[in-house]
Design an enzyme around this catalytic site. Sequence first.
Site, PDB file in Angstrom:
ATOM      1  N   ASP A  87       0.828  -1.197   0.000  1.00  0.00           N
ATOM      2  CA  ASP A  87       0.000   0.000   0.000  1.00  0.00           C
ATOM      3  C   ASP A  87       0.868   1.255   0.000  1.00  0.00           C
ATOM      4  OD1 ASP A  87      -2.405  -1.429   0.082  1.00  0.00           O
ATOM      5  OD2 ASP A  87      -2.264  -1.641   2.261  1.00  0.00           O
ATOM      6  N   TYR A 125       7.263  -8.742   8.357  1.00  0.00           N
ATOM      7  CA  TYR A 125       6.866  -7.340   8.496  1.00  0.00           C
ATOM      8  C   TYR A 125       7.179  -6.825   9.896  1.00  0.00           C
ATOM      9  CZ  TYR A 125       3.840  -8.118   4.378  1.00  0.00           C
ATOM     10  OH  TYR A 125       3.349  -8.411   3.133  1.00  0.00           O
ATOM     11  N   ASP A 170      -6.488   1.383   8.282  1.00  0.00           N
ATOM     12  CA  ASP A 170      -5.178   1.989   8.465  1.00  0.00           C
ATOM     13  C   ASP A 170      -5.348   3.486   8.685  1.00  0.00           C
ATOM     14  OD1 ASP A 170      -5.605   3.192   5.982  1.00  0.00           O
ATOM     15  OD2 ASP A 170      -4.161   1.946   4.919  1.00  0.00           O
ATOM     16  N   ARG A 175      -3.083  -5.144   7.899  1.00  0.00           N
ATOM     17  CA  ARG A 175      -4.078  -4.184   8.379  1.00  0.00           C
ATOM     18  C   ARG A 175      -5.313  -4.913   8.925  1.00  0.00           C
ATOM     19  NH1 ARG A 175      -6.333  -0.609   3.554  1.00  0.00           N
ATOM     20  NH2 ARG A 175      -4.210  -0.690   2.760  1.00  0.00           N
TER      21      ARG A 175
END
Length: 615
Positions: free
Chosen positions: A42, A70, A84, A180
């Site tokens: 994103d 991550y 988010d 997310r």
Amino acid sequence: MGGAPSGLVVVDKPAGMTSHDVVARARRTLGTRKVGHAGTLDPMATGVLVLGVERATRLLGHLMLTEKTYAATVRLGAATTTDDAEGEVMATTPAAGLSDDAVRAALAAFEGEIEQVPSTVSAIKVDGRRAYARARAGEEVRLEARRITVHAIEAGAFRRDGEFLDVEVRLRCSSGTYVRAIARDLGTALGVGGHLTRLRRHSVGPFTIDGADTDLDHLHVTGLAEAARATFASIDLDADQAQAVRHGRPLPLQLAAVTAVFAPDGEFLALYRPDGGPRPPGRRLRRLTGISSLAPVRVWRRFEDVPADLGRTVVTIGNFDGMHLGHQHVVRRTREVANEVGVGTVVAVTFDPHPIAVLRPEHAPPTLTTIDERLRLLEEAGVDHVLVIPFSREIAAWTPEEFIDRILVGTLHARAVVVGANFRFGNRAAGDCQLLREAGATRDFVVDAVELDGGPQVWSSTYVRTCLAAGDVAGAAEALGRPYVTRGVVVEGDKRGRGLGYPTANVPVVPGAAAPADGVYAGRLRRLDGPAGPDGEALPAAISVGTNPTFDGQRERRVEAYVLDRTDLELYGAEVEVEFVDRIRGMVRFESVEALLEAMAEDVARTREILGASA
């Protein structure tokens, strides 16, 4: 296709750019349009984004299946519309009072195999459109839960900011995991709501943030062979085995996983994977991605050009004019069938010229793509080889059985044939899918007939032509899966546009080629024969199609593109591509130059609005 080396690029994506933005920059830097990415990040996210260049784009689908790591920041105490920080806050609940242990306990429940409902603004397609596009258009989006695996997840630092609690989270997970969504579901589990405020991807399979390129104007391409060895198990073949791979034949070797196979000289040939069941003393391997998917597609323009020792193939047949979504679906299905029957070589059979142009030239439809464009699009869709049948009245006279025996069996050794459900062939179109199936039962091939269904519309080249004839370039783009483009060499025009302050690149409409209806459009212009850099960039443009009726004299139909705010471009003699995004208005004859100038200013303003181009 392009001059760039084939291989992989590992980028440290900066915040604020979409994955598509990074791909666009890489295309300009590397001087090729054939660049793709493995796994979307994103705009808010940073970190590892793996790009495939030229032939290495064939590897990206397999890279998407590898695990990823991550580091993220989850804010507890607020739920947002996008899960988010870029979305609007929907609800807040004080979270600062939550204990660290309570958060850790809730987070532990996400480890292992879980069912996850992706965010409604994800890139998942719903009936052919991305979920985020539907959500942003105000549509209600419902996504099904998907099974994912979180191999490890843990909380690091905790920070309390007023009534909010920010948690640093580290995780290692399977492909398809939406971090997310974990933030959202963690907040739900704790009863306070949650969303993602920071995301950084540290690795994709073997590719890590260490050494990733940070300067998008200077990219390092890891060669195809090196990238394959770094990503997959590998095996070196002898000369006979390598020849078998080149001709699409199975390998009687024992391997346990998807494996990269190499020729004696180190050339990366293909990816193989084991067949379904054990076959003592080893396991028979079938090719997952063929040699020609990793080397340039071989094009055979005569029957005798096809190697006599070509192995079994899976064949798809069609005109493929435009390579619309229906065609792309058929090619994808062809590759799936190839995997199912254990054959690695996919061959597309097409015709040049178009059969109607030979049989009834007065009724020949305008072409959406040249034969060279069709070949490029077929390669991008995933075929290994293309047989271009030089269509003639002699070939048109073949019975369906002759076509089957000469082409499918005698030349291509078909193990399976995949076609659209409405496919017809042979003299007077006497052959259909049922006849194909009956022939296959006695000639050792199976037939898969694919519905070209785009929802309420069955995708077809005729539908695309109808959209263009009506000026509906957005509808054509929806059916094609990409904007419609025309290509040509810029010719010297009357230079009226330059005198009016709107210099245009003029490209004649090729007789027999499809073009949008006369009118004004918003789109882009890209130079195809320039060096890498600005000349290869897709530049926003206001585009006119027609004969310029306000001025007497011009009768040749042209595409005229004014690149916004650029009067310095020297494009005479350059090969360009003009991309149509949306229609602004029809063609009008103005009574005065002043009225024309006023309309042109409005056209430019509308183009900016449609393309989101700043002044």
